[in-house]
Design an enzyme around this catalytic site. Structure first.
Site, mmCIF file in Angstrom:
data_model
loop_
_atom_site.group_PDB
_atom_site.id
_atom_site.type_symbol
_atom_site.label_atom_id
_atom_site.label_comp_id
_atom_site.label_asym_id
_atom_site.label_seq_id
_atom_site.Cartn_x
_atom_site.Cartn_y
_atom_site.Cartn_z
ATOM 1 N N ASN A 1 10.440 4.271 3.060
ATOM 2 C CA ASN A 1 10.193 3.675 4.366
ATOM 3 C C ASN A 1 11.382 2.846 4.823
ATOM 4 O O ASN A 1 12.241 2.453 4.031
ATOM 5 C CB ASN A 1 8.973 2.745 4.268
ATOM 6 N N HIS B 1 10.762 6.761 8.459
ATOM 7 C CA HIS B 1 11.354 6.926 7.138
ATOM 8 C C HIS B 1 12.855 7.162 7.304
ATOM 9 O O HIS B 1 13.304 7.646 8.342
ATOM 10 C CB HIS B 1 10.686 8.075 6.391
ATOM 11 N N CYS C 1 5.691 9.375 0.719
ATOM 12 C CA CYS C 1 4.368 9.969 0.871
ATOM 13 C C CYS C 1 4.122 10.918 -0.284
ATOM 14 O O CYS C 1 4.889 11.872 -0.463
ATOM 15 C CB CYS C 1 4.256 10.716 2.202
ATOM 16 N N ARG D 1 0.841 -1.210 0.000
ATOM 17 C CA ARG D 1 0.000 0.000 0.000
ATOM 18 C C ARG D 1 0.871 1.254 0.000
ATOM 19 O O ARG D 1 1.005 1.945 -0.996
ATOM 20 C CB ARG D 1 -0.941 -0.026 1.214
ATOM 21 N N ASP D 2 1.514 1.535 1.111
ATOM 22 C CA ASP D 2 2.351 2.725 1.225
ATOM 23 C C ASP D 2 3.522 2.670 0.245
ATOM 24 O O ASP D 2 3.960 3.697 -0.278
ATOM 25 C CB ASP D 2 2.859 2.833 2.663
#
Length: 312
Positions: free
Chosen positions: A255, A215, A246, A20-21
């Site tokens: 990340n 992060h 992001c 997802r991210d």
């Protein structure tokens, strides 16, 4: 060589966010079946919490516009929790219609990021989330609350700890089962992490409710994670291969790589349930799909010998 350190948890649950991210920030859209295979391979590597997708409006995150098509392909993986992001009541409706049992809402500790990401003030966004969390709980769903910009904001600079605690406390009071503390632009350092965790405890937010999401902008993600573990945190967000960032915070880099995290945990004798060789092979495979090498140091070190895992 395994050399345990004192006062660390015996086991850590990795909340895998790569699907997802990790993929939401890609310039090109990853095919739905590739995403599904990514989730399957992550599960095969031993990850038991894999954030699958987001039910946000496709206009805002077009890379995840296939949530309705993707989720049914992976929702029945045995022994795997598949949380999904829901930005509002409509997103929750879509998720529940597909039998999602774990959802997440995404709040901000700062006004600037709330405006950029949610197009609302902090208090307005919390007011939107309250009925979403209440309904999700009524439906028997587990609810995670993300809090972004917990340590620094690209527009506002350093974020006061009391400001973060206020938002976290509001999400807990709504009924969130866990919180993820996000260092969205990667500026945290270990002392800051420990200070925030202590302040949350003092205001009645217990450590077992807390996860951390770092992060690696300044190379501090692992050191910050270790500080959190020393405080007693046992849930750590990470992204296979170090994918992601992001889309609404341009200074955010990738990340914490799941492989880098697992390498550290293994060296400390902390169980995560993850097969590092299979995970590395999965990230090598995903990097091939994306057409670029993985930024994860562990993947680069181990990937030369890793072969994508083939189903038996």
């Amino acid at each position: 060589m395994v050399v345990p350190a004192p006062d660390l948890p015996a086991r850590v649950r990795i909340h895998e966010v790569g699907a997802r991210d990790g993929l939401q920030n890609e310039k090109s859209t990853v095919p739905t079946e590739v995403k599904a295979e990514f989730v399957r391979r992550l599960a095969d590597a031993g990850l038991t919490t894999i954030e699958a997708t987001s039910f946000v409006h496709p206009k805002w995150v077009p890379q995840l516009a296939d949530a309705e098509e993707l989720f049914p392909l992976v929702r029945d993986l045995p022994g795997v929790h598949l949380p999904v992001l829901v930005p509002n009541a409509r997103g929750l409706d879509r998720a529940l219609a597909l039998r999602a049992t774990r959802v997440a809402v995404f709040a901000s500790a700062t006004e600037s990021f709330a405006k950029a990401n949610l197009n609302r003030t902090v208090d307005e966004s919390l007011a939107v989330f309250a009925p979403v969390v209440a309904r999700a709980k009524d439906e028997g769903a587990h609810v995670r609350g993300y809090v972004s910009m917990c340590f620094g904001d690209p527009w506002e600079g350093a974020v006061p700890i009391a400001q973060v605690v206020r938002v976290c406390r509001a999400l807990v009071d709504m009924g969130c089962d866990e919180l993820s503390l996000g260092d969205t632009i990667g500026v945290a350092t270990p002392g800051h992490v420990l200070e925030l965790l202590a302040a949350l405890n003092e205001q009645g937010v217990p450590t077992p409710l807390l996860g951390v999401h770092f992060h690696d902008t300044y190379g501090q993600a692992l050191s910050n994670t270790l500080a959190a573990l020393q405080h007693g945190v046992t849930t750590v967000d990470a992204s296979a291969g170090g994918l992601g960032g992001c889309p609404f915070a341009k200074s955010a880099t990738g990340n914490l790589a799941t492989e880098d995290l697992v390498w550290m945990l293994q060296g400390l004798g902390i169980d995560s349930g993850v097969d590092l060789a299979r995970l590395t092979a999965t990230s090598v495979w995903m990097a091939e799909q994306l057409g670029r090498p993985s930024p994860s140091r562990a993947v680069r070190a181990l990937g030369k010998t890793a072969q994508p895992h083939k189903e038996q």
